[in-house]
Motif scaffolding. Structure first.
Motif, PDB file in Angstrom:
ATOM      1  N   ASN A  32      -9.304  -0.488 -20.277  1.00 53.90           N
ATOM      2  CA  ASN A  32      -9.036   0.156 -18.984  1.00 53.90           C
ATOM      3  C   ASN A  32      -9.408  -0.703 -17.765  1.00 53.90           C
ATOM      4  O   ASN A  32      -9.306  -0.236 -16.626  1.00 53.90           O
ATOM      5  N   ALA A  33      -9.852  -1.944 -17.996  1.00 53.28           N
ATOM      6  CA  ALA A  33     -10.211  -2.805 -16.869  1.00 53.28           C
ATOM      7  C   ALA A  33      -9.006  -3.055 -15.966  1.00 53.28           C
ATOM      8  O   ALA A  33      -9.138  -3.130 -14.744  1.00 53.28           O
ATOM      9  N   ASP A  34      -7.835  -3.148 -16.577  1.00 56.13           N
ATOM     10  CA  ASP A  34      -6.617  -3.404 -15.795  1.00 56.13           C
ATOM     11  C   ASP A  34      -6.279  -2.240 -14.872  1.00 56.13           C
ATOM     12  O   ASP A  34      -5.582  -2.405 -13.865  1.00 56.13           O
ATOM     13  N   LYS A  35      -6.780  -1.032 -15.216  1.00 56.83           N
ATOM     14  CA  LYS A  35      -6.526   0.129 -14.365  1.00 56.83           C
ATOM     15  C   LYS A  35      -7.449   0.156 -13.146  1.00 56.83           C
ATOM     16  O   LYS A  35      -7.166   0.831 -12.157  1.00 56.83           O
ATOM     17  N   VAL A  36      -8.555  -0.552 -13.271  1.00 62.44           N
ATOM     18  CA  VAL A  36      -9.589  -0.508 -12.229  1.00 62.44           C
ATOM     19  C   VAL A  36      -9.496  -1.695 -11.274  1.00 62.44           C
ATOM     20  O   VAL A  36      -9.397  -1.532 -10.062  1.00 62.44           O
ATOM     21  N   VAL A  37      -9.506  -2.900 -11.842  1.00 64.25           N
ATOM     22  CA  VAL A  37      -9.528  -4.106 -11.013  1.00 64.25           C
ATOM     23  C   VAL A  37      -8.239  -4.226 -10.198  1.00 64.25           C
ATOM     24  O   VAL A  37      -7.141  -4.175 -10.743  1.00 64.25           O
ATOM     25  N   GLY A  38      -8.392  -4.343  -8.893  1.00 63.92           N
ATOM     26  CA  GLY A  38      -7.230  -4.490  -8.016  1.00 63.92           C
ATOM     27  C   GLY A  38      -6.694  -3.187  -7.478  1.00 63.92           C
ATOM     28  O   GLY A  38      -5.810  -3.187  -6.617  1.00 63.92           O
ATOM     29  N   ASN A  39      -7.192  -2.055  -7.988  1.00 65.48           N
ATOM     30  CA  ASN A  39      -6.737  -0.752  -7.513  1.00 65.48           C
ATOM     31  C   ASN A  39      -7.695  -0.176  -6.470  1.00 65.48           C
ATOM     32  O   ASN A  39      -8.864  -0.566  -6.404  1.00 65.48           O
ATOM     33  N   ILE A  40      -7.181   0.767  -5.692  1.00 63.48           N
ATOM     34  CA  ILE A  40      -8.024   1.455  -4.705  1.00 63.48           C
ATOM     35  C   ILE A  40      -8.672   2.644  -5.386  1.00 63.48           C
ATOM     36  O   ILE A  40      -7.980   3.504  -5.940  1.00 63.48           O
ATOM     37  N   ILE A  41      -9.992   2.672  -5.355  1.00 61.75           N
ATOM     38  CA  ILE A  41     -10.741   3.727  -6.050  1.00 61.75           C
ATOM     39  C   ILE A  41     -11.751   4.353  -5.091  1.00 61.75           C
ATOM     40  O   ILE A  41     -12.386   3.648  -4.299  1.00 61.75           O
TER      41      ILE A  41
END
Length: 301
Positions: A32-41
């Motif tokens: 799930n790292a690809d869902k987090v890194v680079g996204n607005i959270i």
């Protein structure tokens, strides 16, 4: 649902993902790292610590209050950037003004970009992003460049590639750090501009540099007037033909504005020369006997 609303909902969903201790994301290779890194959270503000590498040290309270008011009405328009330290703990890379203003506005969460990086990468990102995105004063920018040289061992050419600035521009900022600390403070506080500072750098004598600095402030001299004043000072240091003259600071310096003031009173162009001992002469040209009498009458008044 609007695009902004979709992003906000996505941010809340990813925030929940980050709070799952059984699936803690520690590197870019984790699930799930690809869902987090680079996204607005959306992150809890209390989970974010200030970056010790932050180059900005001055925060205007009035503008922070204005930003806080804007955030109350419109929200945080531009997300901050953080790096993940450990489970539910983050460190700020850039966006300290937005973070501070969000706290003043009473927000509990803030939109953020998450990056996973080591300390060295975080330092580079913090310095480069702040140089590019924020209204740092010239001295803060210069200090940021110097840290990239001292702590990351970047060359001016490498910095040029990272920040998109010419090497000559970077060199001009770095030269500001050679100024007397009082003059650096004057630049930071907005009493003089970077252009004034660049003109003053060419003066090696600290007392003469300080004298001209105070003239700039007291007489509200422009950069061009300052450059002329500096040139006059340096011309007076040049050896005369057939003589050798040591580079001794002049006891005092007469600015162009002071010359203009005398010339205006006399209604005639004048020439003023000063030697290293403080002695000098004023030359007043006249066009005729009547012009001489006119000047003489003005002096007698």
């Amino acid at each position: 649902m609007t695009q902004a609303a979709k992003k906000q909902a996505l941010g809340r969903g990813l925030s929940a993902l980050l709070k799952d201790p059984d699936n803690d994301i520690k590197s870019v290779n984790d699930k799930n790292a690809d869902k987090v890194v680079g996204n607005i959270i959306e992150l809890e503000i209390d989970a974010i610590e200030i970056n010790p590498f932050q180059p900005r040290s001055n925060f205007n309270e009035e503008t922070l209050q204005e930003l806080a008011t804007s955030i109350k009405e419109l929200g945080v328009i531009q997300p901050i950037t953080v790096r993940k330290l450990e489970f539910n703990k983050y460190q700020l890379i850039s966006g300290e003004r937005r973070l501070r203003a969000s706290k003043i506005a009473g927000l509990s969460v803030i939109p953020a970009y998450i990056r996973i990086a080591n300390d060295n990468e975080s330092l580079v990102m913090a310095l480069v992003e702040n140089i590019q995105r924020h209204d740092l004063d010239p001295i803060e920018i210069a200090l940021s460049y110097q840290r990239l040289i001292d702590e990351v061992q970047l060359t001016q050419e490498q910095m040029s590639d990272k920040v998109g600035k010419k090497r000559s521009t970077i060199a001009n900022y770095l030269r500001l750090l050679k100024l007397d600390p009082i003059i650096q403070t004057g630049i930071r506080d907005g009493f003089i501009s970077m252009g004034h500072g660049r003109a003053l750098i060419t003066i090696e004598d600290e007392d003469a540099q300080s004298d001209i600095y105070h003239k700039i402030i007291s007489q509200n001299l422009s950069v061009r007037e300052t450059e002329t004043l500096v040139k006059n000072y340096q011309d007076n240091l040049k050896p005369k033909t057939g003589k050798t003259t040591s580079k001794t600071a002049l006891p005092f310096i007469i600015s162009e504005s002071e010359k203009k003031e005398i010339a205006t009173v006399l209604g005639s162009k004048i020439d003023i020369k000063i030697d290293a001992k403080g002695k000098g002469k004023i030359t007043i040209p006249f066009k005729s006997e009547a012009d001489f009498q006119r000047i003489l009458n003005l002096i007698k008044k």
